[in-house]
Design a protein around this motif. Structure first.
Motif, short mmCIF file in Angstrom:
data_model
loop_
_atom_site.label_atom_id
_atom_site.label_comp_id
_atom_site.label_asym_id
_atom_site.label_seq_id
_atom_site.Cartn_x
_atom_site.Cartn_y
_atom_site.Cartn_z
N PRO A 1 1.53 11.50 9.30
CA PRO A 1 1.10 10.71 10.46
C PRO A 1 -0.42 10.53 10.57
O PRO A 1 -0.90 9.56 11.16
N ASP A 2 -1.17 11.46 10.00
CA ASP A 2 -2.63 11.36 10.09
C ASP A 2 -3.26 10.75 8.83
O ASP A 2 -4.48 10.79 8.66
N TYR A 3 -2.41 10.22 7.96
CA TYR A 3 -2.93 9.52 6.78
C TYR A 3 -2.95 8.03 7.12
O TYR A 3 -2.02 7.29 6.86
N TYR A 4 -4.04 7.63 7.75
CA TYR A 4 -4.11 6.31 8.37
C TYR A 4 -4.29 5.20 7.34
O TYR A 4 -4.68 5.44 6.20
N LYS A 5 -4.04 3.99 7.79
CA LYS A 5 -4.07 2.84 6.87
C LYS A 5 -5.43 2.66 6.22
O LYS A 5 -5.50 2.30 5.04
N LYS A 6 -6.50 2.89 6.95
CA LYS A 6 -7.83 2.74 6.35
C LYS A 6 -8.07 3.82 5.29
O LYS A 6 -8.74 3.57 4.29
N SER A 7 -7.51 5.00 5.51
CA SER A 7 -7.63 6.07 4.50
C SER A 7 -6.85 5.70 3.24
O SER A 7 -7.31 5.93 2.12
N LEU B 1 0.83 -1.20 0.00
CA LEU B 1 0.00 0.00 0.00
C LEU B 1 0.87 1.25 0.00
O LEU B 1 0.55 2.24 -0.68
N ASN B 2 1.97 1.21 0.73
CA ASN B 2 2.88 2.36 0.73
C ASN B 2 3.53 2.57 -0.64
O ASN B 2 3.75 3.72 -1.05
N GLN B 3 3.82 1.48 -1.34
CA GLN B 3 4.38 1.61 -2.69
C GLN B 3 3.36 2.25 -3.63
O GLN B 3 3.71 3.10 -4.46
N PHE B 4 2.12 1.88 -3.48
CA PHE B 4 1.04 2.46 -4.29
C PHE B 4 0.92 3.96 -3.99
O PHE B 4 0.85 4.79 -4.91
N THR B 5 0.89 4.30 -2.69
CA THR B 5 0.73 5.70 -2.28
C THR B 5 1.93 6.53 -2.73
O THR B 5 1.79 7.68 -3.14
N LEU B 6 3.11 5.94 -2.63
CA LEU B 6 4.33 6.63 -3.07
C LEU B 6 4.25 6.99 -4.54
O LEU B 6 4.59 8.11 -4.94
N LYS B 7 3.79 6.07 -5.35
CA LYS B 7 3.68 6.32 -6.80
C LYS B 7 2.55 7.32 -7.09
O LYS B 7 2.70 8.19 -7.96
N GLN B 8 1.46 7.21 -6.36
CA GLN B 8 0.30 8.04 -6.62
C GLN B 8 0.45 9.47 -6.08
O GLN B 8 0.11 10.45 -6.74
N SER B 9 0.99 9.59 -4.86
CA SER B 9 0.95 10.89 -4.18
C SER B 9 2.29 11.40 -3.70
O SER B 9 2.37 12.52 -3.19
N GLY B 10 3.35 10.59 -3.81
CA GLY B 10 4.67 11.05 -3.40
C GLY B 10 5.03 10.66 -1.97
O GLY B 10 4.18 10.25 -1.18
N ALA B 11 6.31 10.84 -1.64
CA ALA B 11 6.85 10.39 -0.35
C ALA B 11 6.25 11.15 0.83
O ALA B 11 6.03 10.57 1.90
N VAL B 12 5.96 12.43 0.66
CA VAL B 12 5.43 13.24 1.76
C VAL B 12 4.08 12.69 2.23
O VAL B 12 3.83 12.54 3.43
N LYS B 13 3.22 12.38 1.28
CA LYS B 13 1.89 11.84 1.61
C LYS B 13 2.01 10.50 2.32
O LYS B 13 1.28 10.22 3.29
#
Length: 292
Positions: free
Chosen positions: A108-114, A92-104
């Motif tokens: 800390p408040d971008y929780y796993k369910k989000s 999921l982190n790899q997906f988020t990294l590609k989609q929104s970048g390392a900062v996103k």
């Protein structure tokens, strides 16, 4: 030493060598596991994970996968979910990294369910009427996340893991009848937040039909002392007498005839390793398709 004794020692020595070879193979995982009973995520089959740039990710995934297999062999379902979750988090982190970048990814408040919600919405082309619970894979992964949380964190009150899972997964429906016209939804919500964890209004869902004077109230993440509809109805009846100016003189509160099944508790009790395996293989493929 006579021949019979010599033959006996040779047989013993041969058997010891065979045992040594067996345990050596076992430690190196060279003994074939029955795939009809032990559900393994074979990361080697995914071409995207065989690329050099993903070597580190693949190694982590395989390590946690092996740990999940150990939990499965011991039939330790909570621990199995913990180790499967570690794999979900990496992917999921790899997906988020590609989609929104390392900062996103590191917020800390971008929780796993989000993250999971966004993942399913994006791969389904961001529909306006998106509901993640329309997708069975979302439910399975969300359930794994919930059980992981319980398995990783103790309970100060000493409740068993099973009881905590049951409470988390429980949903109760209450109904109002004979409401006065134009009843304000927010007033109903304020009345019922006292029964849910942290009095969070997000755990109270309301539908009102002012023409018939009917309302349905759906409660999740209930407080420990309000886990049945009977308790909530009994507790709220005296309160209504003092709130007739808000809800009407003839308002009635009853438990709904149709209640929701506790899907999280069913998932926990059934320990369906095969379903998790199928969901994870689907998840790995979808993430890989997106990354490539």
């Amino acid at each position: 030493m006579d021949k019979a004794t010599q033959d006996l020692f040779e047989n013993i020595n041969s058997n010891l060598k065979n045992l040594s070879s067996f345990f050596d193979k076992l430690s190196k995982q060279e003994i074939k596991i029955d795939s009809t009973r032990i559900y393994i995520i074979d990361y080697s089959q995914y071409l995207w994970l065989n690329l050099p740039k993903h070597n580190g990710i693949k190694k982590q995934l395989e390590e946690y996968n092996q740990q999940s297999i150990n939990a499965l062999i011991n039939d330790d379902f909570p621990e199995f979910c913990r180790k499967v979750y570690m794999q979900i988090e990496i992917l999921l982190n790899q997906f988020t990294l590609k989609q929104s970048g390392a900062v996103k990814t590191q917020e800390p408040d971008y929780y796993k369910k989000s993250k999971l919600y966004d993942f399913f919405k994006i791969i389904n082309n961001n529909p306006d009427d998106f509901n993640p619970y329309d997708y069975p894979e979302y439910k399975i992964i969300a359930f794994i996340m919930d059980i992981r949380d319980f398995a990783s964190h103790g309970d100060a009150s000493g409740k068993s893991l099973s009881d905590r899972v049951e409470a988390k997964g429980k949903t109760i429906r209450i109904e109002f009848k004979k409401l006065k016209n134009n009843t304000i939804e927010n007033n109903i919500q304020k009345l019922f937040t006292q029964y849910v964890a942290n009095e969070n209004p997000n755990f109270v869902k309301i539908k009102i039909d002012n023409q018939t004077g009917w309302a349905s109230i759906q409660l999740t993440n209930l407080k420990d002392n309000f886990l049945t509809s009977d308790k909530i109805v009994s507790d709220i009846k005296p309160t209504l007498k003092a709130l007739r100016h808000q809800f009407g003189n003839n308002v009635e509160v009853v438990k709904a005839k149709k209640q929701f099944p506790n899907e999280l508790k069913d998932f926990f009790d059934q320990k369906n390793y095969q379903t998790i395996n199928q969901t994870m293989n689907w998840f790995v493929k979808i993430v890989g398709d997106f990354l490539n």
